[in-house]
Design a protein around this motif. Structure first.
Motif, mmCIF file in Angstrom:
data_model
loop_
_atom_site.group_PDB
_atom_site.id
_atom_site.type_symbol
_atom_site.label_atom_id
_atom_site.label_comp_id
_atom_site.label_asym_id
_atom_site.label_seq_id
_atom_site.Cartn_x
_atom_site.Cartn_y
_atom_site.Cartn_z
ATOM 1 N N LYS A 88 39.789 44.942 33.710
ATOM 2 C CA LYS A 88 39.038 43.794 34.204
ATOM 3 C C LYS A 88 39.379 42.602 33.330
ATOM 4 N N ILE A 101 38.330 38.657 32.663
ATOM 5 C CA ILE A 101 37.266 37.671 32.880
ATOM 6 C C ILE A 101 37.661 36.369 32.196
ATOM 7 N N ARG A 140 34.088 33.966 35.439
ATOM 8 C CA ARG A 140 34.498 34.645 36.665
ATOM 9 C C ARG A 140 35.501 35.763 36.386
ATOM 10 N N THR A 141 35.441 36.791 37.210
ATOM 11 C CA THR A 141 36.383 37.901 37.128
ATOM 12 C C THR A 141 37.592 37.552 37.979
ATOM 13 N N SER A 167 40.264 42.923 38.709
ATOM 14 C CA SER A 167 39.515 44.152 38.463
ATOM 15 C C SER A 167 40.117 45.238 39.331
#
Length: 75
Positions: free
Chosen positions: A26, A28, A36-37, A40
């Motif tokens: 993930k 970020i 915000r991501t 992922s």
């Protein structure tokens, strides 16, 4: 006139470490406006992940591998 926040594009690159089974990765991105991501997924070790993002001032990126923080750096 309003002072415009500096906005710029940054390319984030990360090679998934290790060997064996796929890792949950993930990524970020944070700046003074949002968190915000941007990635992922489950990916194989050795895979290169590259994403270009638009960020404001004070930007940083955190990269997690299998839920553990692997990188934390300023953009």
């Amino acid at each position: 006139l309003h002072d415009a926040l500096p906005i710029c594009s940054r390319t984030i690159g990360y090679t998934v470490p290790g060997s064996g089974s796929a890792k949950n990765v993930k990524i970020i991105v944070s700046d003074e406006n949002s968190t915000r991501t941007i990635f992922s997924d489950s990916v194989a070790p050795g895979t290169r992940i590259t994403r270009t993002v638009t960020v404001g001032s004070g930007a940083s990126v955190q990269i997690y591998v299998n839920g553990e923080l692997a990188e934390d750096k300023a953009l």
